[in-house]
Design a protein around this motif. Structure first.
Motif, PDB file in Angstrom:
ATOM      1  N   GLY A 276      43.594  22.702  35.270  1.00  0.00           N
ATOM      2  CA  GLY A 276      43.110  22.031  36.474  1.00  0.00           C
ATOM      3  C   GLY A 276      43.308  22.873  37.717  1.00  0.00           C
ATOM      4  N   ASN A 277      43.999  23.966  37.592  1.00  0.00           N
ATOM      5  CA  ASN A 277      44.275  24.785  38.757  1.00  0.00           C
ATOM      6  C   ASN A 277      43.068  25.644  39.083  1.00  0.00           C
ATOM      7  N   ASN A 278      42.810  25.790  40.386  1.00  0.00           N
ATOM      8  CA  ASN A 278      41.595  26.458  40.803  1.00  0.00           C
ATOM      9  C   ASN A 278      41.786  27.937  41.083  1.00  0.00           C
ATOM     10  N   TYR A 279      42.924  28.472  40.641  1.00  0.00           N
ATOM     11  CA  TYR A 279      43.151  29.865  40.953  1.00  0.00           C
ATOM     12  C   TYR A 279      42.767  30.774  39.819  1.00  0.00           C
ATOM     13  N   ALA A 280      41.731  31.553  40.066  1.00  0.00           N
ATOM     14  CA  ALA A 280      41.428  32.632  39.133  1.00  0.00           C
ATOM     15  C   ALA A 280      42.503  33.681  39.374  1.00  0.00           C
ATOM     16  N   ALA A 281      42.865  34.423  38.332  1.00  0.00           N
ATOM     17  CA  ALA A 281      43.951  35.399  38.460  1.00  0.00           C
ATOM     18  C   ALA A 281      43.733  36.398  39.607  1.00  0.00           C
ATOM     19  N   PRO A 282      42.516  36.936  39.796  1.00  0.00           N
ATOM     20  CA  PRO A 282      42.344  37.897  40.903  1.00  0.00           C
ATOM     21  C   PRO A 282      42.576  37.248  42.256  1.00  0.00           C
ATOM     22  N   ASP A 283      42.142  35.997  42.420  1.00  0.00           N
ATOM     23  CA  ASP A 283      42.371  35.265  43.671  1.00  0.00           C
ATOM     24  C   ASP A 283      43.858  35.165  43.962  1.00  0.00           C
ATOM     25  N   PHE A 284      44.586  34.829  42.919  1.00  0.00           N
ATOM     26  CA  PHE A 284      46.015  34.591  43.112  1.00  0.00           C
ATOM     27  C   PHE A 284      46.747  35.876  43.485  1.00  0.00           C
ATOM     28  N   SER A 285      46.348  36.997  42.852  1.00  0.00           N
ATOM     29  CA  SER A 285      47.076  38.227  43.167  1.00  0.00           C
ATOM     30  C   SER A 285      46.734  38.718  44.576  1.00  0.00           C
ATOM     31  N   VAL A 286      45.504  38.451  45.022  1.00  0.00           N
ATOM     32  CA  VAL A 286      45.136  38.808  46.405  1.00  0.00           C
ATOM     33  C   VAL A 286      45.988  37.987  47.378  1.00  0.00           C
ATOM     34  N   LYS A 287      46.132  36.707  47.050  1.00  0.00           N
ATOM     35  CA  LYS A 287      46.917  35.812  47.900  1.00  0.00           C
ATOM     36  C   LYS A 287      48.377  36.246  47.936  1.00  0.00           C
ATOM     37  N   GLU A 288      48.880  36.588  46.775  1.00  0.00           N
ATOM     38  CA  GLU A 288      50.273  37.039  46.686  1.00  0.00           C
ATOM     39  C   GLU A 288      50.531  38.262  47.559  1.00  0.00           C
ATOM     40  N   SER A 289      49.632  39.255  47.453  1.00  0.00           N
ATOM     41  CA  SER A 289      49.911  40.465  48.228  1.00  0.00           C
ATOM     42  C   SER A 289      49.663  40.227  49.720  1.00  0.00           C
ATOM     43  N   PHE A 290      48.747  39.320  50.064  1.00  0.00           N
ATOM     44  CA  PHE A 290      48.509  39.002  51.481  1.00  0.00           C
ATOM     45  C   PHE A 290      49.785  38.395  52.086  1.00  0.00           C
ATOM     46  N   VAL A 291      50.374  37.449  51.350  1.00  0.00           N
ATOM     47  CA  VAL A 291      51.593  36.789  51.855  1.00  0.00           C
ATOM     48  C   VAL A 291      52.763  37.779  51.886  1.00  0.00           C
ATOM     49  N   ALA A 292      52.870  38.591  50.832  1.00  0.00           N
ATOM     50  CA  ALA A 292      53.967  39.563  50.767  1.00  0.00           C
ATOM     51  C   ALA A 292      53.891  40.533  51.947  1.00  0.00           C
ATOM     52  N   SER A 459      42.429  38.775  58.315  1.00  0.00           N
ATOM     53  CA  SER A 459      42.020  37.762  57.348  1.00  0.00           C
ATOM     54  C   SER A 459      41.444  38.452  56.129  1.00  0.00           C
ATOM     55  N   GLN A 460      41.426  37.729  55.035  1.00  0.00           N
ATOM     56  CA  GLN A 460      40.907  38.310  53.804  1.00  0.00           C
ATOM     57  C   GLN A 460      40.292  37.209  52.953  1.00  0.00           C
ATOM     58  N   ARG A 461      39.113  37.471  52.466  1.00  0.00           N
ATOM     59  CA  ARG A 461      38.452  36.500  51.582  1.00  0.00           C
ATOM     60  C   ARG A 461      38.851  36.832  50.152  1.00  0.00           C
ATOM     61  N   THR A 462      39.111  35.815  49.361  1.00  0.00           N
ATOM     62  CA  THR A 462      39.522  36.070  47.966  1.00  0.00           C
ATOM     63  C   THR A 462      38.272  36.388  47.125  1.00  0.00           C
ATOM     64  N   PRO A 463      38.441  37.030  45.962  1.00  0.00           N
ATOM     65  CA  PRO A 463      37.288  37.446  45.157  1.00  0.00           C
ATOM     66  C   PRO A 463      36.324  36.308  44.803  1.00  0.00           C
ATOM     67  N   SER A 464      36.834  35.083  44.646  1.00  0.00           N
ATOM     68  CA  SER A 464      35.943  33.975  44.287  1.00  0.00           C
ATOM     69  C   SER A 464      34.974  33.642  45.424  1.00  0.00           C
ATOM     70  N   GLY A 465      35.310  34.053  46.640  1.00  0.00           N
ATOM     71  CA  GLY A 465      34.413  33.882  47.773  1.00  0.00           C
ATOM     72  C   GLY A 465      34.454  32.527  48.442  1.00  0.00           C
ATOM     73  N   THR A 466      35.325  31.614  48.004  1.00  0.00           N
ATOM     74  CA  THR A 466      35.373  30.295  48.647  1.00  0.00           C
ATOM     75  C   THR A 466      36.670  30.068  49.406  1.00  0.00           C
ATOM     76  N   ARG A 467      37.570  31.037  49.351  1.00  0.00           N
ATOM     77  CA  ARG A 467      38.859  30.866  50.020  1.00  0.00           C
ATOM     78  C   ARG A 467      39.138  32.084  50.905  1.00  0.00           C
ATOM     79  N   SER A 468      39.733  31.830  52.073  1.00  0.00           N
ATOM     80  CA  SER A 468      40.070  32.935  52.969  1.00  0.00           C
ATOM     81  C   SER A 468      41.495  32.770  53.455  1.00  0.00           C
ATOM     82  N   LEU A 469      42.179  33.895  53.541  1.00  0.00           N
ATOM     83  CA  LEU A 469      43.571  33.874  54.016  1.00  0.00           C
ATOM     84  C   LEU A 469      43.621  34.439  55.420  1.00  0.00           C
ATOM     85  N   TYR A 470      44.430  33.796  56.265  1.00  0.00           N
ATOM     86  CA  TYR A 470      44.548  34.235  57.656  1.00  0.00           C
ATOM     87  C   TYR A 470      46.010  34.446  58.015  1.00  0.00           C
ATOM     88  N   LEU A 471      46.246  35.587  58.653  1.00  0.00           N
ATOM     89  CA  LEU A 471      47.563  35.808  59.254  1.00  0.00           C
ATOM     90  C   LEU A 471      47.384  35.613  60.752  1.00  0.00           C
TER      91      LEU A 471
END
Lengths: 477, 102
Positions: A276-292, A459-471
């Protein structure tokens, strides 16, 4: 004034410092401070770091007129200063695991003090705060010298009402701690829990001893007869101690019996691992490194993780050296975060809080337990809102500028926010066919709103194209 | 914590507890099996039941104290020492309590 119920003294916060004025409670406090157990408890961090102020320091502190007035009103004999626990929290915000840990600490104290001829005069979770995942017993005026011949534990009933029955009602009937301890200072009475029980349950343990017997005995007791409250003193001190120790051991076994099990499930507990989780693995790793990267660049000391779920990003921030408050409205996931952080010894304080309906102020004049927002505003160097604002926007119907304004009030410096667009499957699941209401929620609109209180660092858009991260960095620093 | 005689992995305190639980059930019959708690109304003292229950348990545990003392005497066994504060946490040189001399 933070506390005022105890005639023996009061706690006051003045300009970021925590003072305890000790009046008639001074002899008990001195007896406690002189005990071997107190020294061990201080060293183990189970009591707050404490300084007994000398005459010079007392005079200096009493230059503060409000403190001086309170000191005179209470006929102060001693002034002590305690460490400030980074983020005060209340039992109605804890997952049941934390209430259980606070109960175990309370029983540990009551039992270990017996050998010093001391005891606890009250036993409520309001005496405990958490420093990260670890409970700290903060009320140093709860200790008193015991009559060696006294076999009763006076706070036994209070312990049952405020620890055992809320945990029991939570475990067996799903009653949230917010309900049993939120607006109630004194927890649940056996008579209240009795009404939940079926005829068979009433005669089965643990209900029999915890609920039914006290309810039946209480109903048959002549309420004008106060003889039961008279102190019973035994001539044989050894016997009194044996009885007390047995009672406390029994209470410990009962408390462990009503502890929440480790494998609890909820709607959100499998979110990061299930299909049920909406995170594709590439999305999650992009998010992880953005936060890190954000954590590395700004090295925040205090972090608030809103909607922490598994606590993945809270743990990341704690490993980077931050003290983290991780909030989620699901008590099951907050409990898991507590277990995880405790086993890794990470400075994470998980709390059951829904930021859209944050904990209100409680107690006398609504001043005893400040609201979550009162405690949180301006207390954090970074606020993480990852995969959470679409819940506030859609489920709670909070407008976007409101959410960004709150983020700006909570943080002193930066915010990391994940924006989820309408095309995202999770977003659609939440809207349930009401997409029209959210047509304006575009990336362009999000950035316009961000620019009101924040500067967009990157900011960075995740590979799936529907989520964006903002610092984001707060404007006007 | 209390450490009773350890035999067959059962502590003295645990035996006392079991006895207490069994006595509780017997007592249940004594005071009327299907009692009713009734509705708690104003001016009642709902805390009294817990206190009475604690006193009843204390009474039984107290009786066990003599029984235990008698059996210890019979076996010539010594009682174990009382709570070990060392179980509270790791020892270190530095204390977190300060008394200011200023």
């Amino acid at each position: 004034m933070i506390s005022f119920r105890d005639p023996g003294g009061a706690l006051l916060a003045r300009e970021g410092r925590i003072f305890r004025i000790v009046g008639s409670g001074a002899p008990d406090l001195n007896a406690f401070l002189a005990s071997a157990t107190a020294q061990k408890l201080f060293r183990a961090g189970q009591l707050p770091r404490t300084t007994v102020l000398g005459n010079g320091q007392v005079a200096e502190a009493l230059a503060d007129t409000e403190l001086k007035q309170a000191y005179e009103d209470l006929d102060g004999h001693m002034l002590v200063e305690h460490e400030r626990i980074p983020f005060p929290s209340y039992p109605y915000e804890w997952p049941p695991e934390m209430l259980h840990a606070a109960g175990i600490l309370t029983l540990d104290l009551a039992q270990s003090l017996l050998s010093d001829g001391l005891g606890l005069k009250d036993a409520t979770p309001m005496n405990v705060l958490f420093r990260g995942t670890e409970p700290v017993f903060i009320d140093l005026l709860s200790f008193e010298r015991r009559d060696p011949g006294d076999p009763t534990w006076l706070p036994y009933a209070q312990f049952v009402r405020t620890f055992v029955l809320p945990l029991l009602a939570n475990k067996r009937f799903g009653v949230p701690l917010e309900q049993s301890l939120g607006t109630r200072r004194d927890g649940l009475e056996p008579e209240e829990v009795y009404r939940y029980l079926g005829p068979l349950q009433r005669i089965m343990p643990p209900y029999l001893g915890l609920v039914s017997m006290p309810a039946w005995l209480g109903a048959r007791h002549n309420q004008d007869d106060t003889a039961i409250y008279r102190k019973q003193i035994l001539k044989d001190a050894e016997k009194a101690r044996f009885i007390l120790n047995s009672l406390l051991n029994r209470m410990r076994r009962t408390l462990n019996r009503v502890a929440p099990p480790s494998g609890r499930q909820s709607t959100w507990s499998g979110y990061m691992t299930s299909s049920g989780n909406n995170y594709a693995a590439p999305d999650f790793s992009v998010k992880e490194s953005f936060v890190a990267d954000a954590l590395r660049e700004f090295a925040p000391k205090r972090v608030l993780d809103v909607g922490c779920n598994t606590g993945h990003f809270s743990f990341m921030a704690a490993r980077a050296g931050a003290g983290v408050v991780a909030i989620d409205y699901d008590p099951v996931v907050a409990g898991r975060v507590w277990r995880g952080a405790r086993s890794e010894r990470l400075d994470v304080l998980p709390l059951v809080v829904n930021l859209a309906r944050p904990t209100p102020a409680t107690g006398w004049r609504n001043a005893e337990g400040p609201s979550f927002l009162d405690r949180a505003q301006g207390s954090f160097d970074a606020v993480l809102m990852l995969a959470v604002i679409h819940h506030m926007l859609v489920t709670e119907r909070v407008p976007l500028p409101e959410i960004l304004n709150l983020a700006a009030d909570l943080t002193r410096d930066v915010a990391v926010i994940e924006f989820i667009e309408q095309g995202d499957s999770m977003f659609q699941r939440l809207t349930r066919g009401r997409e029209e209401l959210h047509r304006n929620l575009t990336v362009a609109y999000f950035e316009t709103v961000c620019n009101q209180r924040f500067e967009i660092i990157r900011s960075q858009r995740t590979p799936s194209g529907t989520r964006s991260l903002y610092l984001l960095r707060k404007k006007g620093l | 914590m209390f450490h009773g005689n350890r035999r067959n992995g059962v502590t003295g305190a645990a035996r006392v507890e079991r006895f207490g639980a069994a006595s509780g059930i017997l007592m249940l019959f004594a005071i009327g099996f299907f009692g009713s708690a009734g509705q708690a109304s104003a001016y009642t003292d709902p805390g009294s039941g817990v206190l009475i229950w604690q006193m009843l348990i204390a009474g039984f545990v107290g009786a066990m104290f003599y029984f235990r003392r008698f059996t210890s005497w019979l076996k010539g066994r010594k009682q174990d020492p009382a709570p070990d504060p060392a179980s509270l946490g790791p020892d270190s040189e530095q204390t977190e309590l300060t008394r200011s001399e200023k």
